[in-house]
Design an enzyme around this catalytic site. Structure first.
Site, PDB file in Angstrom:
ATOM      1  N   GLU A 111       0.875  -1.138   0.023  1.00 19.85           N
ATOM      2  CA  GLU A 111      -0.050   0.021  -0.017  1.00 19.85           C
ATOM      3  C   GLU A 111       0.738   1.145  -0.059  1.00 19.85           C
ATOM      4  O   GLU A 111       1.751   1.250   0.725  1.00 19.85           O
ATOM      5  CB  GLU A 111      -0.751   0.086   1.116  1.00 19.85           C
ATOM      6  CG  GLU A 111      -1.837   1.284   1.157  1.00 19.85           C
ATOM      7  CD  GLU A 111      -3.010   1.233   1.981  1.00 19.85           C
ATOM      8  OE1 GLU A 111      -2.879   0.588   3.044  1.00 19.85           O
ATOM      9  OE2 GLU A 111      -3.716   2.125   1.735  1.00 19.85           O
ATOM     10  N   GLU A 117       4.692   4.619   4.347  1.00 17.98           N
ATOM     11  CA  GLU A 117       4.078   5.703   4.843  1.00 17.98           C
ATOM     12  C   GLU A 117       5.152   6.568   5.304  1.00 17.98           C
ATOM     13  O   GLU A 117       5.967   6.174   6.047  1.00 17.98           O
ATOM     14  CB  GLU A 117       2.975   5.421   6.017  1.00 17.98           C
ATOM     15  CG  GLU A 117       2.418   6.528   6.793  1.00 17.98           C
ATOM     16  CD  GLU A 117       1.641   7.705   5.698  1.00 17.98           C
ATOM     17  OE1 GLU A 117       1.133   7.297   4.910  1.00 17.98           O
ATOM     18  OE2 GLU A 117       2.163   8.880   5.779  1.00 17.98           O
ATOM     19  N   ASP A 171       9.462   6.976   1.440  1.00 18.87           N
ATOM     20  CA  ASP A 171       8.916   7.349   0.358  1.00 18.87           C
ATOM     21  C   ASP A 171       8.504   6.012  -0.395  1.00 18.87           C
ATOM     22  O   ASP A 171       9.212   5.251  -0.759  1.00 18.87           O
ATOM     23  CB  ASP A 171       9.754   8.273  -0.549  1.00 18.87           C
ATOM     24  CG  ASP A 171       9.612   8.554  -2.042  1.00 18.87           C
ATOM     25  OD1 ASP A 171       8.064   9.017  -2.202  1.00 18.87           O
ATOM     26  OD2 ASP A 171      10.034   8.325  -2.911  1.00 18.87           O
ATOM     27  N   ASP A 226      -2.874  11.932  -1.721  1.00 17.33           N
ATOM     28  CA  ASP A 226      -2.897  13.550  -1.545  1.00 17.33           C
ATOM     29  C   ASP A 226      -3.428  14.075  -3.184  1.00 17.33           C
ATOM     30  O   ASP A 226      -2.573  13.829  -4.009  1.00 17.33           O
ATOM     31  CB  ASP A 226      -1.683  14.152  -1.086  1.00 17.33           C
ATOM     32  CG  ASP A 226      -1.286  13.775   0.257  1.00 17.33           C
ATOM     33  OD1 ASP A 226      -2.530  13.536   1.257  1.00 17.33           O
ATOM     34  OD2 ASP A 226      -0.305  13.078   0.603  1.00 17.33           O
ATOM     35  N   LYS A 252      -3.396  22.439  -7.177  1.00 17.04           N
ATOM     36  CA  LYS A 252      -2.978  23.402  -7.993  1.00 17.04           C
ATOM     37  C   LYS A 252      -2.113  22.542  -9.128  1.00 17.04           C
ATOM     38  O   LYS A 252      -1.436  21.891  -8.871  1.00 17.04           O
ATOM     39  CB  LYS A 252      -1.994  24.471  -7.501  1.00 17.04           C
ATOM     40  CG  LYS A 252      -2.640  25.197  -6.196  1.00 17.04           C
ATOM     41  CD  LYS A 252      -1.859  26.036  -5.356  1.00 17.04           C
ATOM     42  CE  LYS A 252      -2.530  26.787  -4.399  1.00 17.04           C
ATOM     43  NZ  LYS A 252      -1.810  27.115  -3.220  1.00 17.04           N
ATOM     44  N   ARG A 302     -11.268   7.503   7.067  1.00 14.61           N
ATOM     45  CA  ARG A 302     -11.493   8.756   7.515  1.00 14.61           C
ATOM     46  C   ARG A 302     -11.386   9.474   6.389  1.00 14.61           C
ATOM     47  O   ARG A 302     -12.387  10.540   6.253  1.00 14.61           O
ATOM     48  CB  ARG A 302     -10.237   9.217   8.458  1.00 14.61           C
ATOM     49  CG  ARG A 302     -10.552  10.684   9.173  1.00 14.61           C
ATOM     50  CD  ARG A 302      -9.869  10.653  10.299  1.00 14.61           C
ATOM     51  NE  ARG A 302      -8.300  10.587   9.963  1.00 14.61           N
ATOM     52  CZ  ARG A 302      -7.296  11.409   9.699  1.00 14.61           C
ATOM     53  NH1 ARG A 302      -8.117  12.746   9.747  1.00 14.61           N
ATOM     54  NH2 ARG A 302      -6.256  11.434   9.494  1.00 14.61           N
ATOM     55  N   GLU A 361     -12.146   8.904   3.169  1.00 19.93           N
ATOM     56  CA  GLU A 361     -13.215   8.827   2.361  1.00 19.93           C
ATOM     57  C   GLU A 361     -14.372   9.329   2.870  1.00 19.93           C
ATOM     58  O   GLU A 361     -15.116   9.886   2.099  1.00 19.93           O
ATOM     59  CB  GLU A 361     -13.616   7.003   2.055  1.00 19.93           C
ATOM     60  CG  GLU A 361     -14.797   6.803   1.297  1.00 19.93           C
ATOM     61  CD  GLU A 361     -14.954   5.388   0.688  1.00 19.93           C
ATOM     62  OE1 GLU A 361     -14.263   4.362   1.524  1.00 19.93           O
ATOM     63  OE2 GLU A 361     -15.754   5.140  -0.145  1.00 19.93           O
TER      64      GLU A 361
HETATM   65  C1  SAM Z   1      -4.738  11.334   2.256  1.00 18.24           C
HETATM   66  S1  SAM Z   1      -3.951  10.179   2.946  1.00 18.24           S
HETATM   67  C2  SAM Z   1      -4.640   8.544   2.807  1.00 18.24           C
HETATM   68  C3  SAM Z   1      -4.315   7.406   3.646  1.00 18.24           C
HETATM   69  C4  SAM Z   1      -4.968   6.190   3.533  1.00 18.24           C
HETATM   70  N1  SAM Z   1      -4.477   5.601   2.297  1.00 18.24           N
HETATM   71  C5  SAM Z   1      -6.424   6.207   3.647  1.00 18.24           C
HETATM   72  O1  SAM Z   1      -7.121   5.943   2.530  1.00 18.24           O
HETATM   73  O2  SAM Z   1      -7.016   6.408   4.766  1.00 18.24           O
HETATM   74  C6  SAM Z   1      -2.529   9.965   2.255  1.00 18.24           C
HETATM   75  C7  SAM Z   1      -1.368   9.554   2.891  1.00 18.24           C
HETATM   76  O3  SAM Z   1      -0.305   9.298   1.774  1.00 18.24           O
HETATM   77  C8  SAM Z   1       1.069   9.541   2.752  1.00 18.24           C
HETATM   78  N2  SAM Z   1       2.142   9.784   1.579  1.00 18.24           N
HETATM   79  C9  SAM Z   1       2.119  10.896   0.594  1.00 18.24           C
HETATM   80  N3  SAM Z   1       2.988  10.601  -0.120  1.00 18.24           N
HETATM   81  C10 SAM Z   1       3.696   9.755   0.099  1.00 18.24           C
HETATM   82  C11 SAM Z   1       4.986   8.813  -0.387  1.00 18.24           C
HETATM   83  N4  SAM Z   1       5.660   9.636  -1.448  1.00 18.24           N
HETATM   84  N5  SAM Z   1       5.291   7.782   0.125  1.00 18.24           N
HETATM   85  C12 SAM Z   1       4.420   7.288   1.379  1.00 18.24           C
HETATM   86  N6  SAM Z   1       3.527   7.651   1.734  1.00 18.24           N
HETATM   87  C13 SAM Z   1       3.107   8.918   1.307  1.00 18.24           C
HETATM   88  C14 SAM Z   1       0.544  10.754   3.453  1.00 18.24           C
HETATM   89  O4  SAM Z   1       1.617  10.891   4.566  1.00 18.24           O
HETATM   90  C15 SAM Z   1      -0.766  10.360   4.139  1.00 18.24           C
HETATM   91  O5  SAM Z   1      -0.712   9.490   4.939  1.00 18.24           O
END
Ligand code: SAM
Length: 228
Positions: A42, A67, A94, A117, A121, A192, A194
């Site tokens: 994931e 994460e 990452d 995310d 923009k 959360r 969604e």
């Molecule tokens: C909007 S949250 C969604 C979390 C989860 N997938 C959910 O549906 O509840 C996006 C997550 O992706 C993580 N994230 C963003 N860029 C990332 C990256 N390059 N590598 C790993 N995690 C990343 C953020 O820290 C955040 O926790």
């Protein structure tokens, strides 16, 4: 973190920053899980809601979440512990670097990207985790037939994902309706993020794509040579 890190966190060699991964690293999956089983990764596992729900229901599979945000990592360890999930590990790195340097070609059975995310923009679109490089990486890390499941509550990102995935020759859509989107994956719990989208009146789109590495080129050519 202190109590559960030993059970759930996998330390990996970092490169120049704490979230990058040193090239040449590889995961010893047999040592980590004590076996070789179909592997799901994931991307951005957040607070671990999906992993804590799906992994215990599939003891025959193994799961890794990438994460970068430590408070979310800490929450996910608690969720996994509560769910009694033994077949999950979290890597603080990452996801793009992790997939590239830690996972070998064809090693993945499934890849998930839920509620990434959106980076609204236009000048930030290059930060979107679903991008052509990630699509190429996904197609190379998935086994042929392996699935990439995605979901988003942002329509413009959903269309962006469709464009990006359709441009990757190593992937093809599964169960896509006329609008290109797939039915909601039944096992995906309400997270959360969604819920926030739904409460704000946004529609949630699921995408399911399959790795067809080395298989797709012919099947997608129509007699006049155009792409379907
Ligand atoms: C909007 S949250 C969604 C979390 C989860 N997938 C959910 O549906 O509840 C996006 C997550 O992706 C993580 N994230 C963003 N860029 C990332 C990256 N390059 N590598 C790993 N995690 C990343 C953020 O820290 C955040 O926790």
């Amino acid at each position: 973190m202190a109590r559960l890190a030993g059970r759930y966190l996998v330390e990996v060699p970092h490169d120049t920053t704490t979230t990058s991964v040193a090239p040449g690293s590889h995961l010893d999956l047999e040592r980590i899980f004590g076996r070789r089983a179909p592997l799901t990764v994931e991307i951005g596992s957040g607070s671990g809601d999906v992993l804590a729900s799906v992994a215990p229901a599939h003891p025959e599979r193994d799961f890794i979440g990438f994460e970068v945000y430590l408070p979310s990592v800490a929450s996910s360890l608690t969720s996994l512990d509560r769910a009694g999930a033994d077949n999950v590990r979290i890597i603080v790195a990452d996801a793009a670097a992790g997939l590239e340097h830690l996972i070998g070609p064809g090693e993945l059975d499934e890849l998930w990207t839920f509620f990434a995310d959106p980076w609204h923009k236009k000048r930030h679109h290059k930060r979107r985790i679903v991008n052509p490089d990630m699509a190429r990486l996904a197609a190379s890390r998935l086994r042929p037939g392996g699935l990439w499941r995605l979901a988003t509550d942002w329509q413009d990102y959903a269309w962006w994902m469709l464009d990006v995935l359709a441009a990757e020759p190593g992937l093809e859509p599964v169960d896509a309706g006329p609008d290109g989107f797939a039915p909601r994956w039944q096992e995906r719990p309400l997270t959360r993020y969604e819920n926030k989208g739904l409460l704000a009146g946004r529609a949630v789109r699921d995408l399911t794509w399959r790795c067809v590495r080395g298989q797709r080129a012919d099947s997608l050519q129509t007699p006049d040579g155009s792409r379907r």
